[in-house]
Scaffold this active site. Structure first.
Site, PDB file in Angstrom:
ATOM      1  N   LYS A  59       0.844  -1.195   0.000  1.00 51.83           N
ATOM      2  CA  LYS A  59       0.000   0.000   0.000  1.00 51.83           C
ATOM      3  C   LYS A  59       0.881   1.247   0.000  1.00 51.83           C
ATOM      4  O   LYS A  59       0.696   2.167  -0.799  1.00 51.83           O
ATOM      5  CB  LYS A  59      -0.875   0.001   1.252  1.00 51.83           C
ATOM      6  CG  LYS A  59      -1.645   1.275   1.476  1.00 51.83           C
ATOM      7  CD  LYS A  59      -2.228   1.310   2.892  1.00 51.83           C
ATOM      8  CE  LYS A  59      -2.969   2.598   3.172  1.00 51.83           C
ATOM      9  NZ  LYS A  59      -4.175   2.746   2.368  1.00 51.83           N
TER      10      LYS A  59
ATOM     11  N   SER B  19     -18.680  10.286   4.939  1.00 51.31           N
ATOM     12  CA  SER B  19     -17.322  10.693   5.259  1.00 51.31           C
ATOM     13  C   SER B  19     -16.846  11.796   4.322  1.00 51.31           C
ATOM     14  O   SER B  19     -17.207  11.829   3.141  1.00 51.31           O
ATOM     15  CB  SER B  19     -16.379   9.501   5.174  1.00 51.31           C
ATOM     16  OG  SER B  19     -16.444   8.919   3.912  1.00 51.31           O
TER      17      SER B  19
ATOM     18  N   ASP C  38     -12.527   3.674  10.586  1.00 47.20           N
ATOM     19  CA  ASP C  38     -13.142   2.781   9.615  1.00 47.20           C
ATOM     20  C   ASP C  38     -14.584   2.581  10.035  1.00 47.20           C
ATOM     21  O   ASP C  38     -14.900   2.642  11.218  1.00 47.20           O
ATOM     22  CB  ASP C  38     -12.405   1.435   9.644  1.00 47.20           C
ATOM     23  CG  ASP C  38     -13.117   0.382   8.833  1.00 47.20           C
ATOM     24  OD1 ASP C  38     -12.883   0.328   7.621  1.00 47.20           O
ATOM     25  OD2 ASP C  38     -13.928  -0.387   9.404  1.00 47.20           O
TER      26      ASP C  38
ATOM     27  N   TYR D  71      -9.509  -3.145  -1.868  1.00 49.93           N
ATOM     28  CA  TYR D  71      -9.250  -2.984  -3.308  1.00 49.93           C
ATOM     29  C   TYR D  71      -7.996  -2.157  -3.478  1.00 49.93           C
ATOM     30  O   TYR D  71      -7.713  -1.279  -2.660  1.00 49.93           O
ATOM     31  CB  TYR D  71     -10.429  -2.325  -4.035  1.00 49.93           C
ATOM     32  CG  TYR D  71     -10.709  -0.890  -3.634  1.00 49.93           C
ATOM     33  CD1 TYR D  71     -10.042   0.173  -4.248  1.00 49.93           C
ATOM     34  CD2 TYR D  71     -11.633  -0.591  -2.649  1.00 49.93           C
ATOM     35  CE1 TYR D  71     -10.293   1.484  -3.874  1.00 49.93           C
ATOM     36  CE2 TYR D  71     -11.891   0.716  -2.272  1.00 49.93           C
ATOM     37  CZ  TYR D  71     -11.213   1.750  -2.890  1.00 49.93           C
ATOM     38  OH  TYR D  71     -11.469   3.038  -2.514  1.00 49.93           O
TER      39      TYR D  71
ATOM     40  N   ARG E  43      -6.235  -0.034  -0.932  1.00 49.23           N
ATOM     41  CA  ARG E  43      -7.082   0.161   0.243  1.00 49.23           C
ATOM     42  C   ARG E  43      -7.174  -1.127   1.073  1.00 49.23           C
ATOM     43  O   ARG E  43      -7.453  -2.199   0.559  1.00 49.23           O
ATOM     44  CB  ARG E  43      -8.469   0.622  -0.178  1.00 49.23           C
ATOM     45  CG  ARG E  43      -9.360   0.836   1.003  1.00 49.23           C
ATOM     46  CD  ARG E  43     -10.452   1.861   0.799  1.00 49.23           C
ATOM     47  NE  ARG E  43     -11.349   1.818   1.945  1.00 49.23           N
ATOM     48  CZ  ARG E  43     -11.064   2.320   3.142  1.00 49.23           C
ATOM     49  NH1 ARG E  43      -9.919   2.944   3.357  1.00 49.23           N
ATOM     50  NH2 ARG E  43     -11.918   2.216   4.142  1.00 49.23           N
TER      51      ARG E  43
ATOM     52  N   TRP F  24     -18.208  -7.241   7.707  1.00 50.90           N
ATOM     53  CA  TRP F  24     -16.881  -6.635   7.605  1.00 50.90           C
ATOM     54  C   TRP F  24     -16.077  -6.804   8.875  1.00 50.90           C
ATOM     55  O   TRP F  24     -15.047  -6.177   9.076  1.00 50.90           O
ATOM     56  CB  TRP F  24     -16.997  -5.170   7.164  1.00 50.90           C
ATOM     57  CG  TRP F  24     -17.478  -5.063   5.743  1.00 50.90           C
ATOM     58  CD1 TRP F  24     -17.749  -6.095   4.890  1.00 50.90           C
ATOM     59  CD2 TRP F  24     -17.770  -3.866   5.001  1.00 50.90           C
ATOM     60  NE1 TRP F  24     -18.187  -5.625   3.672  1.00 50.90           N
ATOM     61  CE2 TRP F  24     -18.206  -4.254   3.724  1.00 50.90           C
ATOM     62  CE3 TRP F  24     -17.705  -2.510   5.303  1.00 50.90           C
ATOM     63  CZ2 TRP F  24     -18.574  -3.347   2.736  1.00 50.90           C
ATOM     64  CZ3 TRP F  24     -18.072  -1.598   4.310  1.00 50.90           C
ATOM     65  CH2 TRP F  24     -18.491  -2.006   3.046  1.00 50.90           C
TER      66      TRP F  24
ATOM     67  N   HIS G 173     -27.697   3.042   2.811  1.00 54.15           N
ATOM     68  CA  HIS G 173     -26.769   3.228   1.698  1.00 54.15           C
ATOM     69  C   HIS G 173     -26.184   1.893   1.241  1.00 54.15           C
ATOM     70  O   HIS G 173     -25.843   1.040   2.057  1.00 54.15           O
ATOM     71  CB  HIS G 173     -25.644   4.180   2.113  1.00 54.15           C
ATOM     72  CG  HIS G 173     -24.495   4.166   1.176  1.00 54.15           C
ATOM     73  ND1 HIS G 173     -24.589   4.689  -0.091  1.00 54.15           N
ATOM     74  CD2 HIS G 173     -23.252   3.647   1.285  1.00 54.15           C
ATOM     75  CE1 HIS G 173     -23.433   4.502  -0.707  1.00 54.15           C
ATOM     76  NE2 HIS G 173     -22.614   3.869   0.094  1.00 54.15           N
TER      77      HIS G 173
ATOM     78  N   HIS H 147     -14.127   6.629  -6.245  1.00 55.16           N
ATOM     79  CA  HIS H 147     -12.903   5.837  -6.092  1.00 55.16           C
ATOM     80  C   HIS H 147     -11.713   6.507  -6.752  1.00 55.16           C
ATOM     81  O   HIS H 147     -10.590   6.071  -6.589  1.00 55.16           O
ATOM     82  CB  HIS H 147     -13.081   4.438  -6.684  1.00 55.16           C
ATOM     83  CG  HIS H 147     -14.046   3.609  -5.903  1.00 55.16           C
ATOM     84  ND1 HIS H 147     -15.342   3.423  -6.312  1.00 55.16           N
ATOM     85  CD2 HIS H 147     -13.919   2.945  -4.729  1.00 55.16           C
ATOM     86  CE1 HIS H 147     -15.969   2.658  -5.429  1.00 55.16           C
ATOM     87  NE2 HIS H 147     -15.132   2.367  -4.461  1.00 55.16           N
TER      88      HIS H 147
HETATM   89  N1  GLN Z   1     -20.944   6.409   5.621  1.00 57.41           N
HETATM   90  C1  GLN Z   1     -19.841   5.740   5.042  1.00 57.41           C
HETATM   91  C2  GLN Z   1     -18.887   6.741   4.431  1.00 57.41           C
HETATM   92  O1  GLN Z   1     -19.324   7.685   3.886  1.00 57.41           O
HETATM   93  C3  GLN Z   1     -20.298   4.770   3.975  1.00 57.41           C
HETATM   94  C4  GLN Z   1     -19.142   4.007   3.400  1.00 57.41           C
HETATM   95  C5  GLN Z   1     -19.542   2.803   2.580  1.00 57.41           C
HETATM   96  O2  GLN Z   1     -20.666   2.623   2.212  1.00 57.41           O
HETATM   97  N2  GLN Z   1     -18.598   1.970   2.237  1.00 57.41           N
HETATM   98  O3  GLN Z   1     -17.702   6.597   4.468  1.00 57.41           O
HETATM   99 ZN    ZN Z   2     -20.789   3.091  -0.240  1.00 55.49          ZN
END
Ligand code: GLN
Ligand code: ZN
Length: 765
Positions: free
Chosen positions: A19, A443, A499, A522, A525, A571, A652, A705
């Site tokens: 990384k 975030s 995280d 990925y 990351r 996760w 989400h 990304h």
């Molecule tokens: N709330 C998280 C962020 O914005 C969502 C991240 C995700 O769905 N992987 O970082």
């Molecule tokens: Zn997401």
């Protein structure tokens, strides 16, 4: 003798060295030669670890700078022309496909990246043209790396992704219509050449992964195995070990009969599906070898030697010692590098774990036990039995209070007070949002300052109070920026979160967390999944302080941000001693309390992220999948249904392929869904009209990304596409996902364009 083997080793290195090297290279701080040299150093180190562990069959070409599927795309010269036409250096063209390239007058977004089966690893999707051709690269990577190992005195078994899986996991490029599997004929000669070259280089066996064999395959894909493997086994290459993992292949065993008779060995995942052993053995040809995946490549628990040995013995009795290999269930890519780096784990718990380096030792011990009898490894077996016993009887794994609460969960606790229409009327009144409301997913950039400050806090170099002040300042900054950007629903930016799962894990009972146990998600990351070791509960509020503070200084609605129960579960490294549905319900109850506390603190928009919902889907449709969806949906509803009608629940997802389980997405009953969509086909939204989905949706309007900034026009075009499938009053405007991996510069530029696009649409409607 029974051999031991590993299907693939993590690439990052003990301290996430890869990384660091990649990112330094992208930032212009490391030269190309230095990067390549670092790759070589890591490969050699990883081979040596496996050799020292006593592993007989060590993989090569499991290393990748970004992703192994992307390696294959490049090796087959299957990169779309938009990447190849610039004459970039191969490694730069490779990274351009992985992460986009916006430099020196070149502006090209990355290829689509999606989850690797049901794991949290992402691969780059082969993206194919109607007139696709394939050509083997000169001095191809698997040959190069095989020779590199050989030169270091290590004989390896190169790993390739098989042709059927390569195509089946790919897709037609935008505006193309090719059905990837129809390209098989064109692709096979490349594999034949490659196998020939590997043989010439001295490879005796090659591992060819065909993990798609665990799926329910369309007949065209299924039928592709026969011609493919007739060609490949006749190619005068190394002997082929065909590997499947992450599921059973019983439903595809006719393929084994028809197509795989001439492969040397078949690898199956006996951690996931030990019950397939018998049937798989029956389908093996008289000389075929079984590679028995008995050491879990997906989790961190020590292998139960007794159970693993029994399983391997069963195979040995039928096949004989020379026809059985003891192996990791899959590549160890999904496990951290070594337990040795963990200095802070409670010693009781530490003894229950094995990471990649320790798993390499485990396969060797199991193979030895079966080859030479248990006496040859007496000490290791008894230590292992003790450790199994200690974990099963530990008080850490059992909390009677949690069990008591679970027994009191009722059906009503899963439902909101009213239907969506009633809820929405109240939310509209309460939140006063414009048409096409804009928001972000949670975030904001996790800057160097944030990481430094967090590190200082963790190391005790600054006090909790100083750290809190710092976080408050960050929140002030992002509120101000959101004012300037003129967004509609704000977020606090998640600066306090390392995280999205680990943060919660650290605040819940029943979890332990590590300091170095990173796994690749990925590219560069990595994530450091916390480990669920026992029953879960919430000792105190986890996010209320930050959200409340953010709401107190902003004029617009502040969205509270939580990670949902399934994502916390998926996760994390879950327990393997109780069913996942029980762990999910424990998490849901903890989150339910948090949601209610947020509402009480004045947070009236609450987003519960469940990006991991889909990857948890059992890979095959049918009963198992429905059972999963039922407990997964219940756990989401249990965590969110405790609020008033006027509080808006968002969820989400980092994808937009819902066709297979739309009923479950709908059953979540979230008021607003934000989903990834910018790199997918907007057509995927059609399911929302087809199913008359009544609630609101924010399909991502740009990819997060990559640092690339989408223009306002691009976003408007995207919205126009979306409006073919969604009603204007349903549509939210937001990026694909959180912005934590981005820099501020591009973030502000992109969000400015996004807000302007939304405003333009408001004027139109
Ligand atoms: N709330 C998280 C962020 O914005 C969502 C991240 C995700 O769905 N992987 O970082
Ligand atoms: Zn997401």
């Amino acid at each position: 003798m029974v051999q031991s083997s590993i299907l693939g080793f993590p690439r990052m290195g003990r301290l996430r060295d890869l990384k660091k090297a990649n990112e330094a290279y992208w930032g212009g701080k490391l030269s190309r030669d230095e990067l390549l040299a670092e790759g070589k150093r890591l490969r050699l180190a990883h081979w040596q670890i496996q050799k020292d562990a006593g592993v007989d069959v060590i993989p090569s070409n499991d290393f990748a700078f970004y992703d192994h599927v992307l390696d294959h795309i490049q090796m087959f010269n299957a990169a779309p022309e938009r990447y190849t036409k610039h004459g970039l250096e191969p490694i730069d063209e490779y990274f351009a496909m992985g992460r986009g390239h916006q430099k020196d007058g070149i502006d090209v977004p990355s290829l689509e990246m999606v989850k690797w089966f049901d794991s949290n690893y992402h691969y780059v999707k082969p993206t194919l043209q109607d007139n696709q051709t394939f050509k083997l690269a000169a001095n191809p990577k698997p040959v190069r790396e095989f020779l590199e190992a050989k030169e270091a005195g290590i004989a390896t078994r190169p790993v390739l992704l098989g042709p059927v899986s390569f195509l089946a996991l790919g897709k037609a490029d935008r505006d193309q219509t090719v059905e990837p599997i129809t390209l098989l004929e064109k692709l096979l000669p490349v594999y034949e050449q490659l196998l020939k070259q590997l043989k010439e280089a001295g490879a005796e066996t090659v591992q060819i992964d065909e993990p798609v064999l665990v799926f329910d395959l369309p007949s065209k894909v299924k039928d592709a195995f026969k011609p493919a493997y007739e060609k490949l086994t006749a190619a005068a290459g190394p002997q082929i070990v065909l590997a499947t993992y992450f599921g059973d292949i019983v439903h595809n065993l006719d393929v084994v009969d028809a197509a795989l008779k001439n492969v040397h060995a078949l690898h199956v995942d006996l951690v996931r599906n030990p019950e397939q052993l018998q049937q798989v053995i029956e389908h093996l040809g008289p000389k075929q070898v079984l590679s028995a995946g008995v050491v879990d490549g997906r989790n961190i628990w020590k292998t139960n030697f007794k159970r693993a040995i029994e399983l391997v013995e069963t195979a040995v009795q039928k096949l004989g010692k020379d026809r059985v290999i003891v192996a990791s269930s899959s590549s160890l890519l999904h496990t951290p590098h070594t337990l040795e780096s963990e200095k802070n784990l409670p010693s009781e718990v530490r003894d229950w774990f094995a990471f990649a380096s320790e798993k390499a030792v485990e396969v060797a011990i199991i193979a030895k036990a079966v080859t030479n009898g248990p006496d040859s490894v007496r000490e290791q077996l008894s230590a292992n039995a003790q450790s199994m016993q200690a974990r099963a009887s530990s008080s850490r794994t059992n909390d009677p209070k949690v069990k008591e609460r679970q027994s009191q969960v009722t059906a009503e606790m899963h439902n909101r007070q009213s239907e969506f229409t009633t809820r929405y009327a109240q939310q509209k009144e309460h939140l006063k949002l414009p048409m096409f409301p804009t928001t972000t997913i949670g975030s904001f950039p996790q800057t160097k300052e944030i990481r430094i400050s967090r590190n200082k806090f963790v190391k005790g170099e600054i006090t909790a109070e100083e750290y809190e002040k710092f976080i408050e300042k960050e929140i002030q900054d992002v509120v101000k920026i959101q004012d300037e950007l003129n967004l509609d629903v704000y977020v606090h930016g998640e600066p306090e979160r390392n995280d999205m799962v680990q943060y919660f894990g650290e605040r819940l009972e029943g979890y332990v967390f590590t300091t170095h146990a990173w796994v690749q998600s990925y590219g560069s990351r990595c994530v450091r999944p916390p480990i669920i070791v026992g029953d879960i509960s919430r000792p105190a509020p986890m996010t209320v302080k930050e959200s409340k503070y953010a709401a107190s200084i902003s004029s617009k609605p502040m969205k509270g941000m939580l990670t949902g129960p399934i994502t916390c579960l998926r996760w994390s490294f879950p327990r393997d001693d109780v069913h996942q549905s029980i762990q999910a319900q424990q998490l849901a109850l903890a989150l339910r309390d948090e949601v209610v506390d947020l509402e009480a603190a004045g947070i009236y928009v609450i987003q519960v992220d469940e990006p991991a919902l889909r990857e948890g889907l059992p890979l095959r449709s049918g009963k198992e999948r429905e059972a999963y969806l039922s407990w997964a949906v219940d756990s989401f509803k249990l965590s969110t249904a405790g609020v008033k009608d006027s509080t808006q629940i968002h969820s989400h997802f980092c994808y937009s392929e819902f066709q297979d389980f739309f009923h479950a997405i709908s059953a979540l009953d979230a008021d607003v869904l934000s989903i990834e969509n910018s790199k997918s086909d907007a057509k995927l939204l059609k399911v929302f009209i087809d199913e008359a989905y009544p609630r609101h949706i924010g399909p991502g309007v740009y990819d997060i990304h990559s640092p690339r900034v989408p223009s306002e026009q691009e976003i408007k075009d995207r919205l126009a596409e979306m409006l073919q499938y969604l009603k204007p009053e349903q549509l939210w405007v937001n990026p694909d996902c959180g912005l934590k991996t981005r820099q501020w510069k591009e973030t502000k530029e992109a969000l400015t364009n996004m807000v302007n696009a939304a405003i333009a649409y408001r004027q139109k409607y």
